[in-house]
Design a protein around this motif. Sequence first.
Motif, PDB file in Angstrom:
ATOM      1  N   LEU A  34       0.823  -1.208   0.000  1.00 53.32           N
ATOM      2  CA  LEU A  34       0.000   0.000   0.000  1.00 53.32           C
ATOM      3  C   LEU A  34       0.857   1.258   0.000  1.00 53.32           C
ATOM      4  O   LEU A  34       0.578   2.220  -0.732  1.00 53.32           O
ATOM      5  N   LEU A  35       1.899   1.261   0.804  1.00 53.19           N
ATOM      6  CA  LEU A  35       2.736   2.463   0.937  1.00 53.19           C
ATOM      7  C   LEU A  35       3.648   2.675  -0.264  1.00 53.19           C
ATOM      8  O   LEU A  35       4.083   3.802  -0.520  1.00 53.19           O
ATOM      9  N   THR A  36       3.948   1.600  -0.996  1.00 57.50           N
ATOM     10  CA  THR A  36       4.904   1.696  -2.103  1.00 57.50           C
ATOM     11  C   THR A  36       4.274   1.465  -3.476  1.00 57.50           C
ATOM     12  O   THR A  36       4.964   1.567  -4.492  1.00 57.50           O
ATOM     13  N   ALA A  37       2.963   1.118  -3.511  1.00 55.09           N
ATOM     14  CA  ALA A  37       2.285   0.760  -4.767  1.00 55.09           C
ATOM     15  C   ALA A  37       3.015  -0.370  -5.478  1.00 55.09           C
ATOM     16  O   ALA A  37       3.159  -0.378  -6.703  1.00 55.09           O
ATOM     17  N   ALA A 110      -1.241   3.710 -10.109  1.00 56.19           N
ATOM     18  CA  ALA A 110      -1.386   4.872  -9.226  1.00 56.19           C
ATOM     19  C   ALA A 110      -1.209   4.444  -7.771  1.00 56.19           C
ATOM     20  O   ALA A 110      -1.458   3.283  -7.407  1.00 56.19           O
ATOM     21  N   HIS A 111      -0.787   5.366  -6.944  1.00 56.27           N
ATOM     22  CA  HIS A 111      -0.744   5.143  -5.504  1.00 56.27           C
ATOM     23  C   HIS A 111      -2.140   5.364  -4.935  1.00 56.27           C
ATOM     24  O   HIS A 111      -2.825   6.319  -5.304  1.00 56.27           O
ATOM     25  N   VAL A 112      -2.546   4.488  -4.035  1.00 59.53           N
ATOM     26  CA  VAL A 112      -3.860   4.635  -3.409  1.00 59.53           C
ATOM     27  C   VAL A 112      -3.860   5.816  -2.450  1.00 59.53           C
ATOM     28  O   VAL A 112      -4.851   6.547  -2.345  1.00 59.53           O
ATOM     29  N   LEU A 113      -2.748   6.028  -1.749  1.00 56.73           N
ATOM     30  CA  LEU A 113      -2.707   6.982  -0.647  1.00 56.73           C
ATOM     31  C   LEU A 113      -2.161   8.343  -1.072  1.00 56.73           C
ATOM     32  O   LEU A 113      -1.056   8.432  -1.605  1.00 56.73           O
ATOM     33  N   PRO A 114      -2.897   9.402  -0.789  1.00 59.29           N
ATOM     34  CA  PRO A 114      -2.299  10.743  -0.889  1.00 59.29           C
ATOM     35  C   PRO A 114      -1.225  10.911   0.190  1.00 59.29           C
ATOM     36  O   PRO A 114      -1.236  10.222   1.213  1.00 59.29           O
ATOM     37  N   VAL A 117      -1.950  11.137   4.159  1.00 56.75           N
ATOM     38  CA  VAL A 117      -2.380  10.033   5.035  1.00 56.75           C
ATOM     39  C   VAL A 117      -1.361   8.894   5.096  1.00 56.75           C
ATOM     40  O   VAL A 117      -1.591   7.912   5.791  1.00 56.75           O
ATOM     41  N   GLU A 118      -0.262   9.009   4.388  1.00 53.34           N
ATOM     42  CA  GLU A 118       0.708   7.906   4.368  1.00 53.34           C
ATOM     43  C   GLU A 118       1.227   7.580   5.768  1.00 53.34           C
ATOM     44  O   GLU A 118       1.341   6.407   6.138  1.00 53.34           O
ATOM     45  N   ALA A 119       1.549   8.599   6.539  1.00 49.35           N
ATOM     46  CA  ALA A 119       2.101   8.363   7.875  1.00 49.35           C
ATOM     47  C   ALA A 119       1.080   7.674   8.775  1.00 49.35           C
ATOM     48  O   ALA A 119       1.437   6.804   9.586  1.00 49.35           O
ATOM     49  N   VAL A 120      -0.188   8.042   8.624  1.00 48.76           N
ATOM     50  CA  VAL A 120      -1.235   7.411   9.442  1.00 48.76           C
ATOM     51  C   VAL A 120      -1.340   5.928   9.108  1.00 48.76           C
ATOM     52  O   VAL A 120      -1.422   5.076  10.006  1.00 48.76           O
ATOM     53  N   PHE A 121      -1.314   5.604   7.824  1.00 52.53           N
ATOM     54  CA  PHE A 121      -1.422   4.191   7.447  1.00 52.53           C
ATOM     55  C   PHE A 121      -0.161   3.408   7.805  1.00 52.53           C
ATOM     56  O   PHE A 121      -0.240   2.220   8.119  1.00 52.53           O
ATOM     57  N   ALA A 179     -10.996   9.343  -3.574  1.00 48.96           N
ATOM     58  CA  ALA A 179      -9.867   9.082  -2.676  1.00 48.96           C
ATOM     59  C   ALA A 179     -10.350   8.927  -1.242  1.00 48.96           C
ATOM     60  O   ALA A 179      -9.862   8.066  -0.497  1.00 48.96           O
ATOM     61  N   ALA A 180     -11.330   9.737  -0.839  1.00 47.94           N
ATOM     62  CA  ALA A 180     -11.868   9.633   0.513  1.00 47.94           C
ATOM     63  C   ALA A 180     -12.534   8.286   0.736  1.00 47.94           C
ATOM     64  O   ALA A 180     -12.431   7.695   1.819  1.00 47.94           O
ATOM     65  N   VAL A 181     -13.223   7.777  -0.290  1.00 49.36           N
ATOM     66  CA  VAL A 181     -13.872   6.468  -0.184  1.00 49.36           C
ATOM     67  C   VAL A 181     -12.827   5.363  -0.009  1.00 49.36           C
ATOM     68  O   VAL A 181     -12.963   4.476   0.841  1.00 49.36           O
ATOM     69  N   ASP A 182     -11.769   5.408  -0.823  1.00 49.60           N
ATOM     70  CA  ASP A 182     -10.700   4.414  -0.699  1.00 49.60           C
ATOM     71  C   ASP A 182     -10.096   4.432   0.704  1.00 49.60           C
ATOM     72  O   ASP A 182      -9.871   3.385   1.321  1.00 49.60           O
ATOM     73  N   ILE A 183      -9.829   5.622   1.203  1.00 48.65           N
ATOM     74  CA  ILE A 183      -9.182   5.753   2.504  1.00 48.65           C
ATOM     75  C   ILE A 183     -10.114   5.288   3.618  1.00 48.65           C
ATOM     76  O   ILE A 183      -9.690   4.643   4.588  1.00 48.65           O
TER      77      ILE A 183
END
Length: 217
Positions: A34-37, A110-114, A117-121, A179-183
């Motif tokens: 998730l963090l690296t796609a 594409a990366h899922v995370l903007p 929010v990466e640090a939170v995940f 993006a909000a839905v994915d997160i």
Amino acid sequence: MRENYNSRLDALSADLAEMCTLAEDAMASATKALLTADLGLAETTISSKEQIDVLAAQWEQDAFSVLALQSPVALDLRIMVSGIHIVADLQRMGGLAIHIAELVRRRHPAHVLPDEVEAVFADMGRVAVEQADAAREVLLTRDADLAKQLRVKDEAMDDLHRSLFELTSSPEWPHGVPAAVDITLLGRFYERYSDHTVEVARRVTFLVTGELRPDDA
């Protein structure tokens, strides 16, 4: 005869711990993907589902075989009843990690995370893996005190989940609804994974004490 019976009960506990390790590994690799796609890592995580499911089916088969050896006492029955529920929780943990990897695959390249929010995940992944590791230790040791500590870790996950909601519901959120839905989905996957580790610990507490109280969840 009873010595062999007890050895087989111990082996069933070890098998649950092995399933927990697989669910832990799946979460660790899903979070990294998730963090690296990383599509390859996501695919590897997804393929782990079969191994978890095979072990779950084998555990139930072995458990009923062990029960058939002789008349079970109360502790034996608690082991089996707890184990059946724990197997289901471990399967769901693995499934939740796989859902994360599937979303990585769906959105690739594409990366899922903007960035916001990466640090939170990253923190959610770390907490989830730590909880799974603690649950594995609880399964091996049947340590009721350690089982209770998992509830504290679950509160840390709940705090992280709330912080995601605050970010995505803010009027300043710049990434739109998709993006909000994915997160939101991803946050729920991590939260539920955490909940299942607590449920595993609660079932072990029941195994040890014979008490299954809602306030232990």
